[in-house]
Structures are given as C-alpha cells and as structure tokens.
Design a protein around this motif. Structure first.
Motif, PDB file in Angstrom:
ATOM      1  N   HIS A   6      43.437  40.052  46.569  1.00 21.48           N
ATOM      2  CA  HIS A   6      43.232  40.027  44.983  1.00 21.48           C
ATOM      3  C   HIS A   6      43.725  41.009  44.345  1.00 21.48           C
ATOM      4  CE1 HIS A   6      40.965  39.472  41.225  1.00 21.48           C
ATOM      5  NE2 HIS A   6      40.686  38.312  41.589  1.00 21.48           N
ATOM      6  N   TRP A  30      42.087  32.133  44.426  1.00 25.90           N
ATOM      7  CA  TRP A  30      41.771  31.127  44.000  1.00 25.90           C
ATOM      8  C   TRP A  30      42.104  30.941  42.391  1.00 25.90           C
ATOM      9  CZ3 TRP A  30      38.198  30.947  39.787  1.00 25.90           C
ATOM     10  CH2 TRP A  30      37.706  32.068  39.224  1.00 25.90           C
ATOM     11  N   TRP A  31      42.039  32.207  41.776  1.00 28.67           N
ATOM     12  CA  TRP A  31      42.705  32.222  40.333  1.00 28.67           C
ATOM     13  C   TRP A  31      44.075  31.944  40.059  1.00 28.67           C
ATOM     14  CZ3 TRP A  31      46.458  35.053  39.337  1.00 28.67           C
ATOM     15  CH2 TRP A  31      47.122  36.211  40.175  1.00 28.67           C
ATOM     16  N   PRO A  41      47.331  30.338  39.294  1.00 32.35           N
ATOM     17  CA  PRO A  41      47.645  28.899  38.604  1.00 32.35           C
ATOM     18  C   PRO A  41      48.837  28.473  39.677  1.00 32.35           C
ATOM     19  CG  PRO A  41      48.485  30.835  37.357  1.00 32.35           C
ATOM     20  CD  PRO A  41      47.682  31.482  38.220  1.00 32.35           C
TER      21      PRO A  41
END
Lengths: 271, 271
Positions: free
Chosen positions: A139, A178-179, A181
């Motif tokens: 992340h 997960w974030w 796009p």
C-alpha cells in the motif's frame, strides 16, 4: 477449505509447531511460514512436519528490503535474500514473498532501481533452487520505508524490465491493492503473463488505528474481497487464498478461538 | 514569502482573528480558511479583515463528501456544498477545496459516480458565484471513508467526464500524491488542462503514528517537496504554496513558536 492457507504471523502467539498442528486440525489446506518460524530449527524438519500434518507449504515470508543507502547495505540485503532462498528450498516452499523495501528520503525511483538490481542479483540463486520470487506491491502508505513498489503495475514493470523470467512474479494482497482503480485489469494482465503467484486476503477496518497491526478479519472491513477473488479466479488461478492478518487485537485473544473465527469468515466468504 | 499561504487548521488552537493577525505579522502572503472559522461570524467581515491585514484569501476548506448510502444523504451533501459556495463567495475566496468522500463498504466505482453527480449538481452554483471547485485527490489510505478519488489521474478523469468546465480543477497536496509514479506527468497534464488550482505542502514522517493528525513540517519527512514544487512551477504555476498540517504534536505547542518553525522551514525550502 483446501484453498485456505494461513500465514503463521496471523497467529503470532503460537509456536511453529502449534501453527502446524492447529491449522491441520482445523482443516486448513496450506501454511505460509514466516522466517522467524525457522529460527533455531532445521527448515527441512519443519517442512516435513507440515507436509506430514497434511499442509501444503505455500510460501516463505519474507525476502526483499533491497534498497539501502550504502553499497554495503545493499550487498547485505542480497546475502540475506540468498539465505532466504536456501531456507525456502530446505523447507520445501515453492515461493518467497518479497517486501521490496524503501529508504526514507531516498527517491522512490532510486529505490526501485535498487530493488530491480537486488532481484536480478538473486534470481540465479532462486532459479537454481527452484524457488519462485513474488513481488508484493505494498500500500502507498508504506512507500516511505517498506516498499517503493506500491501498485501491481509497478511490480509488473519490474518483471518486464528484468526480461520476464519464469521464476519472478507477483503476490497480490487485497489489503495493499484494493483501492487501485486499475486493479481488475492488472490482475488479468499479471495472470496473462503467468506471474500471478499468490493471493492474500484480510480486510481494511474503518477506522484503522495502527499503520501496521490493525488489519481486519474478512468481512470486518470495506474491501470487496469476494469480488477481487472472483477476478483472480476468472484468470484461471486455482491457488491458495492466504489469510495474512497483523493485529494486536487478535494476537491478544485466545488463538484457538481466533482460528475458529478465521475459518468461519473464510467459509462465509467462499463456501 | 508572498507565495506562502497557511491553512488555518495548521494552527487550530488559534481563533479566526488570531490566525489573520499572526499570519499577517509573520509576513505570510495568503490564508486558506476552514469552514469552522466562519461559525458564528459573518464571512464577508472575516474576508474584509483578512484582506485589510494584507492577506490573500486563497481558498475555503472544505466542500465535498458527496457519496452517501441514501438519496436523502446525497441531497444533504449537495445542499451543504451550496452553502459552502455561498460562504466562499461572501468571504471572497476564489476556490473551494473538495474532499470528495466515500462510504465504507460501498464500491469505489459507485462512490466516484456519486461524486461526479454531486459536483455536476453544484457546478452551476459555483459558476454563478464565481467560485472554483478543486478536487483534492486523497491518499489511498483514506479510500475507505474520506475519498474515493485517490490519484490525480482519477481527479482528471472526473473533470473530463464532466466536460472539463472552467470552474472545476484539482488541488494537489504532496502528502496525498508524493508516492504516485505518474506524479510528474499528471502535474503537467493537469496544468496543461488549466486545472491545477492549488498546491499544498507538508511532509510525511517515518514513522507516522496517526492516520490523520501526524503530518510533518516541511523537511521533517521523506517527501521530495522541492522537486514536486519545481515540477509544479515548471508548468507556469505562480500560485501559492499552502501549508496544511494536521498534527496533535504541533497543536500542543506554543502556536507563535510553531508559526516561526513554519516560516523557517518554508524559507529553507524555497528562499
């Protein structure tokens, strides 16, 4: 349940032997060891114990941390990754997960170059040992000191830059990506390149109160785990779904009870 | 020093009037008000006070938070953004910064759609009031509940999808975007589209101990602020550099002393 794998750090209070026996007793299919599990132990013996208990050894966590401000530091990292490859081979783990590293204040571009150089240096060892290396994009909140590789696209770029060797791929962890796009596209691209080596699951809690150790159990947070997992499976991926949760909260509870929660949340998600 | 602007939340313990007088006395060029500064006050009077003290009013923080799980909630957000536009007009602020919002568990795609719809709903009001709207991409660690817009590319996509209206652009904050491998390109693209509306600075500390309120003063962390700032200026941007720091640590110290640290770190960076 056969595709459920658990990372030993998830139940950190347990010894290596306890992880093996309890996971097996719970019907878990696979185990990913962390290197601390091998301290003071013979990796070959640990591997044999796990296999005899009926567990697939999925991977060894973790190699990487290649960038350093000095050439000496970078060589030390390369040496350590070579030891990690030896351990994985002895353990019988087909894969090492790479947390690539970063140096606060050093440019991310320079860190990425050092990461690519470090991987290139140890790839021959990995190939000789028959151990795959999986770059785990972390992340962006870890870009300062844990990894300068923060998206699947960047991980794919490194694989491409190194000539797309068979033994180099990507470990995709929903917590980190997960974030993004581009996620579905990147999962499909990664699989098409035959380099989707691992799939890790857990959840993102709201609020999250600790940068490292406040991950949630599947279902406790906002990550569309099943959707991402379906994208992964749609590529033909049939490998394990690895539960990797760092959590002060869960480490503080009875670990047998916690393991019950893990298998229950896995069942709710997939069965 | 004329390009130095400070967000009032940076010195949160100070009243609106204290922010105005102290910033002006320190030779700061601009001020960005937060909406709490206007509570119980006439925005037009606050604006007049700031201008008379010699400060440029740079923007009003913050609008946005468009997504909601119900149509009623989304309408409430639109109404609140309309009030924000009225306040900005009365204040004499040419720009509102939008923290776009997200709903935990709602898909990011749906939240982005609701964000675009919300912006579209209030754009006519913004145009009528002569107030610009600046989408602030937020760091991916805020994708759960603060913003489904996490990169400059996504913010640009929304501007494009809405027909690239003159009054809609982007507020670029180094804290949120420093890790982005596309950053330089996106800054150039944004400026070329005449939509680079604001530039915020602070630093990313290692370790960061709080998700919201542990930002660093420029120079305390790992963000290549001067490099990013140079990319911004190279596009022809001549606007303010806005210091926006949320920090329990700094809010606890003497705010005059802290303001001295801010101007000193700004000078070290730019002068």
């Amino acid at each position: 349940m056969r595709r459920l794998c658990i990372h030993t750090i998830t139940t950190k209070p347990w010894t290596t032997e306890e992880c093996i026996s309890r996971y097996a007793a719970a019907g878990v299919g696979g185990i990913t060891f962390w290197r601390y599990n091998l301290e003071g132990r013979n990796p070959a013996v640990v591997g044999k114990q796990a296999r005899e208990a009926g567990l697939d050894i999925v991977s060894l966590c973790r190699g990487g941390f290649f960038p350093a401000s000095s050439a000496e530091g970078r060589q030390k990292a390369i040496d350590d990754n070579r030891r990690c490859i030896e351990e994985a081979q002895a353990l019988g783990a087909p894969l090492i997960v790479l947390v690539c590293g970063a140096v606060p204040g050093q440019s991310l571009e320079e860190s990425r170059k050092q990461i690519a150089d470090g991987i290139a240096a140890v790839l021959p060892d990995a190939e000789a040992a028959g151990v795959k290396l999986g770059i785990e994009p972390l992340h962006p909140m870890y870009a300062d000191d844990r990894s300068a590789v923060n998206t699947m696209r960047q991980a794919n770029d490194i694989c491409d830059a190194l000539g797309s060797p068979d033994m180099l791929g990507i470990a995709a962890d929903v917590y980190h990506i997960w974030w993004d796009p581009e996620l579905q596209h990147q999962i499909e691209f990664t699989a098409a390149q035959k380099r989707l080596f691992a799939f890790h699951i857990c959840d993102w809690k709201t609020p999250t109160t600790d940068f490292l150790n406040d991950r949630g159990l599947m279902g406790e947070g906002c990550i569309p785990i099943r959707q991402i997992s379906d994208w992964v499976d749609a590529t033909g991926y049939k490998g394990p779904r690895e539960v990797e949760i760092f959590s002060h909260r869960y480490w503080a509870m009875d670990q047998d009870e916690y393991l019950g929660k893990i298998t229950e949340s896995y069942r709710q998600l997939y069965v």
